[in-house]
Enzyme design. Structure first.
Site, PDB file in Angstrom:
ATOM      1  N   LEU A 221       0.220  72.314 -60.690  1.00 51.18           N
ATOM      2  CA  LEU A 221       0.306  71.702 -62.007  1.00 51.18           C
ATOM      3  C   LEU A 221       1.385  70.624 -62.014  1.00 51.18           C
ATOM      4  O   LEU A 221       1.238  69.585 -62.670  1.00 51.18           O
ATOM      5  CB  LEU A 221       0.620  72.762 -63.066  1.00 51.18           C
ATOM      6  CG  LEU A 221       0.757  72.237 -64.501  1.00 51.18           C
ATOM      7  CD1 LEU A 221      -0.538  71.589 -64.972  1.00 51.18           C
ATOM      8  CD2 LEU A 221       1.178  73.344 -65.444  1.00 51.18           C
ATOM      9  N   TYR A 222       2.480  70.864 -61.289  1.00 49.39           N
ATOM     10  CA  TYR A 222       3.536  69.851 -61.199  1.00 49.39           C
ATOM     11  C   TYR A 222       2.969  68.542 -60.660  1.00 49.39           C
ATOM     12  O   TYR A 222       3.191  67.471 -61.230  1.00 49.39           O
ATOM     13  CB  TYR A 222       4.658  70.361 -60.297  1.00 49.39           C
ATOM     14  CG  TYR A 222       5.693  69.305 -59.971  1.00 49.39           C
ATOM     15  CD1 TYR A 222       6.543  68.820 -60.961  1.00 49.39           C
ATOM     16  CD2 TYR A 222       5.821  68.791 -58.686  1.00 49.39           C
ATOM     17  CE1 TYR A 222       7.494  67.844 -60.673  1.00 49.39           C
ATOM     18  CE2 TYR A 222       6.763  67.826 -58.387  1.00 49.39           C
ATOM     19  CZ  TYR A 222       7.596  67.354 -59.391  1.00 49.39           C
ATOM     20  OH  TYR A 222       8.527  66.386 -59.097  1.00 49.39           O
ATOM     21  N   GLY A 223       2.215  68.622 -59.563  1.00 52.57           N
ATOM     22  CA  GLY A 223       1.599  67.431 -58.999  1.00 52.57           C
ATOM     23  C   GLY A 223       0.636  66.771 -59.968  1.00 52.57           C
ATOM     24  O   GLY A 223       0.559  65.540 -60.051  1.00 52.57           O
ATOM     25  N   THR A 225       0.820  66.791 -63.243  1.00 50.15           N
ATOM     26  CA  THR A 225       1.538  66.075 -64.296  1.00 50.15           C
ATOM     27  C   THR A 225       2.076  64.748 -63.780  1.00 50.15           C
ATOM     28  O   THR A 225       2.106  63.754 -64.514  1.00 50.15           O
ATOM     29  CB  THR A 225       2.703  66.921 -64.854  1.00 50.15           C
ATOM     30  OG1 THR A 225       3.653  67.211 -63.819  1.00 50.15           O
ATOM     31  CG2 THR A 225       2.191  68.212 -65.463  1.00 50.15           C
TER      32      THR A 225
END
Length: 439
Positions: A221-223, A225
């Site tokens: 999810l970090y990637g 965003t």
């Protein structure tokens, strides 16, 4: 409400019978005033506007804001990369308006230490506020006479995004859009440099990673965003003409860094004798990371901000992927202790290898990473030893202390104004925020 009006009428009727009509009017005014006061106290927006924003305006007025040099708005100034970027910009003679919300993702005392060091270096006090506060941003941009924006504030970490997904959506997406809206409203010509991440390459198997590679197969999810940041940047450039440069950082490390990152947490665990986990692929293949020392990242950030491109994306890496086991060995060597290692399968969100192709940054920014993993780990351990008062036999005879954070005399492409000479200030003891050594 109707019930309130009924009771007031009944009360007024009884008071009228006693021939005291003035008391009814007095009571009505008092109740209305109380209702307004109660509403105000329970209105966060009003309370924030009337206190925090006015205080920030006063703080900006106290700053010495030059009209002939760059004024940088730097979000995430108390963060790891933000601190080192602010330090270097200040050293070059720029005015830096730092913004940070000092969240509790990791020990806030470490952020306060960075804040204290920036103050000692001559930077104006960091404004404590949230990038999701659009009115705050517009006020800072206008009253601070900002000429360039560097946006480094974000919710970092891949594994943490599995636990707190909504925090990533807010900090990395909502706040980014809020910043772009503020710049659009105040001055569309301001160059914006923002932090993306090597995580946008996700499950890409083509190495080394190049900016033209497809980034649709996200692994975290970090990637996701950070990928959305790049797409949103394209939209705001297309619709509003904003000037945006995204920087894909590759595994940044160095002194006074983030305790949640492997090199830092491994150091803590080795010292305390705790077991560390080394993740590998199911076939036993070791993970590799393009570890990039923070001063190399800072050089790229400042050069990109000075370039002020219309719309760009750059890789900022070291171009030399290293096995995680090599990192552990270097830490063991410096600490003079053996690590207690457990191997485990690769965790969700992780990728087997990161490897930056920096030819694009080399061509347009003059980017050229200088610090090897061995040298960088030594600098980090020197800082750690001094800061936490931990003896490190493996560093005996090597350069220790503040010298490990000195900048090399190197200059990248950029505006000549970045080399404005400054008078050397007399040495002063840096204020310290004490942090207990990790157990």
């Amino acid at each position: 409400s109707s019930d309130l009006r009924r009771r007031l009428c009944e009360r007024c009727s009884s008071m009228a019978a006693a021939d005291v009509p003035g008391r009814c009017l007095f009571m009505l005014v008092g109740l209305l005033f109380g209702a307004v006061l109660t509403w105000h106290r329970h209105s966060p927006a009003e309370e924030f506007d009337s206190t925090s924003h006015s205080d920030i305006s006063k703080q900006l007025k106290r700053m010495k804001l030059p009209s002939h040099k760059s004024v940088f708005l730097l979000t995430g100034a108390a963060g790891f990369v933000g601190f080192h970027t602010a330090t270097e910009l200040t050293r070059r003679g720029h005015t830096v308006i730092g913004l940070d919300n000092f969240n509790h993702y990791y020990d806030v005392r470490l952020k306060r230490e960075r804040q204290a060091r920036l103050k000692q270096a001559g930077m104006e006090p960091i404004i404590e506020g949230d990038v999701c506060d659009g009115e705050l941003l517009r006020r800072v941009l206008r009253e601070g006479r900002v000429t360039r924006v560097i946006h480094l504030a974000a919710q970092a970490g891949v594994r943490y995004s599995l636990k707190k997904p909504l925090e990533y959506v807010k900090a990395n997406v909502q706040c980014f859009v809020t910043l772009l809206e503020a710049v659009k409203d105040v001055d569309k010509s301001l160059p914006i440099t923002y932090a993306s991440s090597s995580s946008v390459y996700g499950l890409n198997t083509k190495i080394p990673f190049h900016e033209t590679d497809r980034i649709v197969l996200q692994a975290s999810l970090y990637g996701a965003t950070k990928e959305s940041n790049e797409r949103i940047a394209h939209v705001y450039h297309h619709l509003h003409g904003l000037r945006l440069t995204g920087l894909r950082f590759f595994t940044v490390y160095g002194p006074i860094g983030r305790p949640d990152m492997a090199y830092f947490s491994f150091t803590q665990d080795i010292i305390s004798g705790r077991r560390i986990t080394e993740y590998r692929k199911s076939d036993g293949t070791e993970l590799q990371r393009d570890f990039t020392y923070v001063s190399d990242i800072v050089d790229g950030v400042i050069a990109a901000s000075e370039l002020g491109a219309q719309l760009e994306v750059f890789n900022l890496g070291n171009t030399h992927p290293e096995k995680v086991s090599t990192l552990i060995h270097l830490l063991e060597e410096g600490l003079g202790r053996k690590a207690n290692i457990t191997q485990a399968p690769i965790s969700a969100g992780d990728v087997p290898i990161t490897f930056a192709d920096v030819s694009h940054a080399r061509e347009l920014l003059g980017y050229s990473p200088q610090v090897s993993l061995s040298e960088g780990v030594g600098r980090f351990l020197s800082w750690y030893s001094e800061y936490y008062h931990v003896p490190m036999p493996g560093l005996a005879g090597k350069q220790r202390g503040n010298g490990s954070m000195r900048r090399r005399p190197r200059r990248m492409r950029g505006l000549t104004e970045t080399e404005v000479p400054r008078e050397k200030a007399p040495a002063a003891a840096a204020p310290r925020v004490q942090i207990a050594a990790p157990l």
